[in-house]
Motif scaffolding. Structure first.
Motif, PDB file in Angstrom:
ATOM      1  N   VAL A  45       7.278   7.418 -13.534  1.00 14.46           N
ATOM      2  CA  VAL A  45       7.218   6.041 -12.899  1.00 14.46           C
ATOM      3  C   VAL A  45       8.198   5.466 -12.307  1.00 14.46           C
ATOM      4  O   VAL A  45       9.385   5.501 -13.115  1.00 14.46           O
ATOM      5  CB  VAL A  45       6.334   5.288 -13.933  1.00 14.46           C
ATOM      6  N   GLU A  46       8.116   4.829 -10.991  1.00  7.75           N
ATOM      7  CA  GLU A  46       9.265   3.945 -10.440  1.00  7.75           C
ATOM      8  C   GLU A  46       9.096   2.531 -11.263  1.00  7.75           C
ATOM      9  O   GLU A  46       8.125   2.290 -11.864  1.00  7.75           O
ATOM     10  CB  GLU A  46       8.691   3.484  -8.986  1.00  7.75           C
ATOM     11  N   GLU A  51       5.638  -2.344 -15.634  1.00  6.18           N
ATOM     12  CA  GLU A  51       5.228  -3.601 -16.128  1.00  6.18           C
ATOM     13  C   GLU A  51       3.460  -3.654 -16.073  1.00  6.18           C
ATOM     14  O   GLU A  51       2.728  -3.862 -17.124  1.00  6.18           O
ATOM     15  CB  GLU A  51       5.837  -5.113 -15.660  1.00  6.18           C
ATOM     16  N   ASP A  52       3.209  -3.416 -14.908  1.00  7.13           N
ATOM     17  CA  ASP A  52       1.620  -3.310 -14.682  1.00  7.13           C
ATOM     18  C   ASP A  52       0.676  -2.319 -15.432  1.00  7.13           C
ATOM     19  O   ASP A  52      -0.237  -2.320 -15.891  1.00  7.13           O
ATOM     20  CB  ASP A  52       1.445  -3.402 -13.218  1.00  7.13           C
ATOM     21  N   ILE A  53       1.551  -1.202 -15.265  1.00  7.11           N
ATOM     22  CA  ILE A  53       0.866  -0.061 -15.966  1.00  7.11           C
ATOM     23  C   ILE A  53       0.984  -0.343 -17.476  1.00  7.11           C
ATOM     24  O   ILE A  53      -0.039  -0.115 -18.267  1.00  7.11           O
ATOM     25  CB  ILE A  53       1.482   1.352 -16.019  1.00  7.11           C
ATOM     26  N   GLU A  55       0.908  -3.005 -19.106  1.00  4.45           N
ATOM     27  CA  GLU A  55      -0.003  -4.233 -19.247  1.00  4.45           C
ATOM     28  C   GLU A  55      -1.510  -3.602 -19.274  1.00  4.45           C
ATOM     29  O   GLU A  55      -2.398  -3.952 -20.271  1.00  4.45           O
ATOM     30  CB  GLU A  55      -0.053  -5.058 -18.213  1.00  4.45           C
ATOM     31  N   GLY A  56      -1.882  -2.579 -18.622  1.00  3.22           N
ATOM     32  CA  GLY A  56      -2.915  -2.065 -18.541  1.00  3.22           C
ATOM     33  C   GLY A  56      -3.244  -1.204 -19.762  1.00  3.22           C
ATOM     34  O   GLY A  56      -4.484  -1.313 -20.325  1.00  3.22           O
ATOM     35  N   MET A  57      -2.430  -0.437 -20.147  1.00  2.00           N
ATOM     36  CA  MET A  57      -2.313   0.370 -21.383  1.00  2.00           C
ATOM     37  C   MET A  57      -2.811  -0.770 -22.619  1.00  2.00           C
ATOM     38  O   MET A  57      -3.573  -0.324 -23.470  1.00  2.00           O
ATOM     39  CB  MET A  57      -1.148   1.211 -21.612  1.00  2.00           C
ATOM     40  N   ILE A  58      -1.932  -1.506 -22.858  1.00  2.00           N
ATOM     41  CA  ILE A  58      -1.998  -2.690 -23.807  1.00  2.00           C
ATOM     42  C   ILE A  58      -3.524  -3.281 -23.803  1.00  2.00           C
ATOM     43  O   ILE A  58      -3.965  -3.391 -24.822  1.00  2.00           O
ATOM     44  CB  ILE A  58      -0.852  -3.541 -23.827  1.00  2.00           C
ATOM     45  N   ASN A  59      -4.022  -3.949 -22.557  1.00  2.00           N
ATOM     46  CA  ASN A  59      -5.233  -4.484 -22.406  1.00  2.00           C
ATOM     47  C   ASN A  59      -6.421  -3.508 -22.766  1.00  2.00           C
ATOM     48  O   ASN A  59      -7.378  -3.698 -23.448  1.00  2.00           O
ATOM     49  CB  ASN A  59      -5.435  -4.983 -20.961  1.00  2.00           C
ATOM     50  N   ASP A  60      -6.036  -2.073 -22.778  1.00  2.00           N
ATOM     51  CA  ASP A  60      -7.185  -1.257 -23.050  1.00  2.00           C
ATOM     52  C   ASP A  60      -6.760  -0.714 -24.690  1.00  2.00           C
ATOM     53  O   ASP A  60      -7.540   0.264 -25.003  1.00  2.00           O
ATOM     54  CB  ASP A  60      -7.079   0.189 -22.353  1.00  2.00           C
TER      55      ASP A  60
END
Length: 69
Positions: A45-46, A51-53, A55-60
């Protein structure tokens, strides 16, 4: 049970998202596009996307950590 689902590895100009559990593998399979670059089982990943990825993992509900953390 793994102590983390995804291990984040900062290699400067790229990051590796390394699955450490079945949940981590499933999340990457379902949420990262087919165009993803792989290095073994890890997704490359660049830095601008980490950060966005993450955040998505943690939110899930995944546990995300760097090595040694």
């Amino acid at each position: 049970m793994a102590d983390r689902d995804i291990q984040l590895e900062d290699h400067g100009s790229l990051w590796l998202l390394r699955p450490m559990s079945e949940d981590g593998t499933t999340w990457l399979d379902q949420n990262i596009g087919d165009e993803a670059r792989m290095l073994g089982a890890a997704v490359v990943v660049e830095p601008r996307y980490v950060e966005d990825i993450t955040e998505g993992m943690i939110n899930d509900g995944l546990i995300v950590a760097a090595p040694g953390a």
